[in-house]
Enzyme design. Structure first.
Site, PDB file in Angstrom:
ATOM      1  CB  SER A  32       7.324  80.951 136.611  1.00 51.98           C
ATOM      2  OG  SER A  32       6.318  80.649 135.408  1.00 51.98           O
ATOM      3  NE  ARG A 130       5.890  74.844 123.644  1.00 47.24           N
ATOM      4  CZ  ARG A 130       5.615  75.339 124.800  1.00 47.24           C
ATOM      5  NH1 ARG A 130       5.739  74.445 125.782  1.00 47.24           N
ATOM      6  NH2 ARG A 130       5.355  76.769 125.044  1.00 47.24           N
ATOM      7  CB  SER A 176       8.517  85.334 125.154  1.00 47.21           C
ATOM      8  OG  SER A 176       9.108  84.106 125.895  1.00 47.21           O
ATOM      9  CD  GLN A 178       8.834  79.485 128.231  1.00 43.30           C
ATOM     10  OE1 GLN A 178       9.277  79.204 126.986  1.00 43.30           O
ATOM     11  NE2 GLN A 178       8.038  78.504 129.088  1.00 43.30           N
ATOM     12  CG  ASP A 325       0.958  80.012 130.933  1.00 43.23           C
ATOM     13  OD1 ASP A 325       0.989  79.866 129.663  1.00 43.23           O
ATOM     14  OD2 ASP A 325       1.651  80.044 131.755  1.00 43.23           O
ATOM     15  CE  LYS A 352       2.471  80.625 125.773  1.00 45.28           C
ATOM     16  NZ  LYS A 352       3.482  80.863 126.332  1.00 45.28           N
ATOM     17  NE  ARG A 356      -1.897  75.617 126.557  1.00 47.65           N
ATOM     18  CZ  ARG A 356      -1.262  75.891 127.850  1.00 47.65           C
ATOM     19  NH1 ARG A 356      -0.803  77.022 128.020  1.00 47.65           N
ATOM     20  NH2 ARG A 356      -0.513  75.024 128.338  1.00 47.65           N
TER      21      ARG A 356
HETATM   22  C1  S3P Z   1       6.908  80.967 131.457  1.00 48.30           C
HETATM   23  C2  S3P Z   1       6.609  81.987 130.657  1.00 48.30           C
HETATM   24  C3  S3P Z   1       5.501  81.646 129.647  1.00 48.30           C
HETATM   25  C4  S3P Z   1       4.401  80.764 130.058  1.00 48.30           C
HETATM   26  C5  S3P Z   1       5.001  79.460 130.567  1.00 48.30           C
HETATM   27  C6  S3P Z   1       5.985  79.665 131.695  1.00 48.30           C
HETATM   28  C7  S3P Z   1       8.197  81.139 132.140  1.00 48.30           C
HETATM   29  O1  S3P Z   1       5.906  81.407 128.381  1.00 48.30           O
HETATM   30  O2  S3P Z   1       3.430  80.613 129.093  1.00 48.30           O
HETATM   31  O3  S3P Z   1       4.051  78.573 130.982  1.00 48.30           O
HETATM   32  O4  S3P Z   1       8.337  80.410 133.292  1.00 48.30           O
HETATM   33  O5  S3P Z   1       8.853  82.098 132.087  1.00 48.30           O
HETATM   34  P1  S3P Z   1       6.332  82.735 127.482  1.00 48.30           P
HETATM   35  O6  S3P Z   1       7.011  83.564 128.191  1.00 48.30           O
HETATM   36  O7  S3P Z   1       6.971  82.039 126.366  1.00 48.30           O
HETATM   37  O8  S3P Z   1       5.081  83.575 126.923  1.00 48.30           O
END
Ligand code: S3P
Length: 443
Positions: A32, A130, A176, A178, A325, A352, A356
């Site tokens: 990340s 996704r 989330s 992301q 994760d 994911k 999972r």
């Molecule tokens: C991540 C956020 C997570 C994680 C992913 C990396 C990131 O996803 O599962 O492997 O780098 O922001 P979500 O934020 O959608 O849960």
């Protein structure tokens, strides 16, 4: 000891059960943080340096996009990158291929929505399955001209030029990082304030790094807001810590294989990511943090793990988001814990790299694990002696590594098919396990 690892990885792995794992290793850089360092350095005028960069396929996809957006990149070594940026991106002359990387496509959706040029984001067959409405819809509310396949729900995603975005208050219904990061990045190009309220504290690497780069960002309980800066972001010199999500596989291996004793050097222990340590400690695992320090605005420690008998727990909902994760590998630990382990409030696992919940249950059952899928997690009965089996990654890096660790614990050899995806997040995984004494053949 303490060796830096390089990698190569075959499609199929054969794992010999391990009597113990033992030794000291460095874990590759945090995925990340590596993604974010590249993207944000691309926006900062001048020269930025990233050390400890994760040279896994997901982050290499982000690196390729950064180059296509006109940023000069010099790869000093596999893990050190120097970027030279004019402080803005240029229109890419081709589509942008995010490969298997969800973080790449979702964060760039926000970054590119505020640009005055056209771009198209796509990725592998896996990424094109996704959900993307979770970023497309809130970006459209900010005025972005962003569209995706299947009524704006899937990639490819096309983004048309825009004069400026509007700041909007967003209320997320899933925690989330992301989505939160995507909207914060769009907020850098919006008039007025962009605020994001989240149901739980998703990882906060974006907030930490943007703040360190001088972005006008305000962080309150479960709500973060940002304004367009009136100056360029400051360039950065980042040392990326080891990825706790990668360390988790070794932590669980040492916790369940008798006589094991390992030290994992220089691992990030950000409190939005440390759920796996807390959950395993509640189960009775012997995990000690040494030399706790801060590096590039992130807490870091050396993690010592020794074998210890485990007891089942119901995983606290507050921990789930801090270890989203790590839940597949926690399920392996749960197969060895006495009693019934319950993991709930984890429906996000379904979207994911694979579903999972289904893939974890399907693969661990092949080894004799007593694990049931629920709507939002798993229920695991333990302890169960696992039997060697032929397992499949389903194209999911974390499933492949889960299968390898279960194989190290099993009573006879295990084969893991389609294991090459491990390189998405943990290049050098098998080399690292070999340094700790495991026998793994690549064929
Ligand atoms: C991540 C956020 C997570 C994680 C992913 C990396 C990131 O996803 O599962 O492997 O780098 O922001 P979500 O934020 O959608 O849960």
């Amino acid at each position: 000891m303490g060796n830096r690892l390089e990698s190569h990885m075959a499609g199929q792995l054969t794992i010999t059960p391990a009597k113990k794992i033992h030794g000291e290793v460095f874990i590759p850089g945090d995925k990340s943080i590596s993604h974010r360092a590249l993207m944000f350095a691309g926006l900062a005028k001048g020269s930025s340096r990233i050390r400890g960069f994760l040279n896994g396929s997901d982050c290499l996809a982000t690196l390729q996009l950064i180059k296509q957006l006109g940023i000069q990149v010099s790869e000093v070594s596999a893990t050190e990158i120097i970027l030279q940026s004019p402080g803005f991106f240029a229109e890419p002359i081709d589509i942008l291929d995010c490969q298997n990387s969800g973080t790449t496509i979702r964060l760039f959706s926000g970054l590119l929505s505020g640009q005055s040029f056209f771009s198209v984001l796509t990725g592998s067959e896996q990424i094109r399955r996704r959900p993307m409405a979770r970023v497309i819809q809130p970006l459209q509310r900010m005025g972005a001209h962003i569209h995706g396949r299947k009524s704006d729900s899937l990639a490819p995603i096309a983004i048309s030029p825009i004069a400026t975005l509007m700041g909007v208050d967003h209320q997320l219904d899933v925690a989330s990082a992301q989505i939160k990061s995507c909207l914060l990045l769009a907020g850098l190009f919006a008039d007025g304030e962009t605020s994001i309220a989240e149901p739980g504290p998703a990882r906060d690497h974006t907030e930490r790094m943007l703040k360190a780069m001088g972005a006008p960002i305000k962080i309150a309980d479960n709500c973060v807001s940002i304004h367009r800066p009136n100056h360029n972001l400051q360039s950065i010199d980042v040392i990326v810590p080891g990825d706790i999500s990668s360390a988790a596989f070794l932590i669980v291996a040492a916790s369940i294989i008798e006589n094991s004793h390992i030290v994992l050097k220089n691992v990030g222990i950000n409190p939005t990511r440390d759920g796996i340590i807390k959950a395993l400690q509640q189960m009775g695992a012997s995990i000690t943090l040494h030399h706790i320090r801060e590096e590039s605005g992130e807490p870091v420690a050396d993690i010592e793990v020794q074998y210890a008998p485990l007891t089942a727990i119901t995983v606290d909902t507050n921990l789930v988001i801090r270890m989203i994760d790590e839940l597949p590998i926690l399920a392996v630990a749960a197969t060895q814990a006495k009693g019934t382990t319950v993991i709930k409030d984890a429906a996000e696992l379904k979207v994911k790299e694979t579903n999972r919940i289904d893939t974890t249950v399907q693969e661990l059952r092949k080894m004799g694990a007593r694990i049931e899928a629920t709507d939002d997690g798993f229920i695991v009965e333990g302890p169960t002696k696992l039997k060697g089996a032929i397992l499949d990654s389903h194209g999911d890096h974390r499933l492949a590594m889960m299968a390898v660790i279960a194989g190290l614990y099993a009573s006879n050899s295990t084969h893991v098919l389609n294991a090459d995806v491990i390189k998405d997040s943990f290049p050098g995984f098998t080399d690292c396990l070999r340094l700790l004494g495991a026998m793994i053949n690549e064929n």
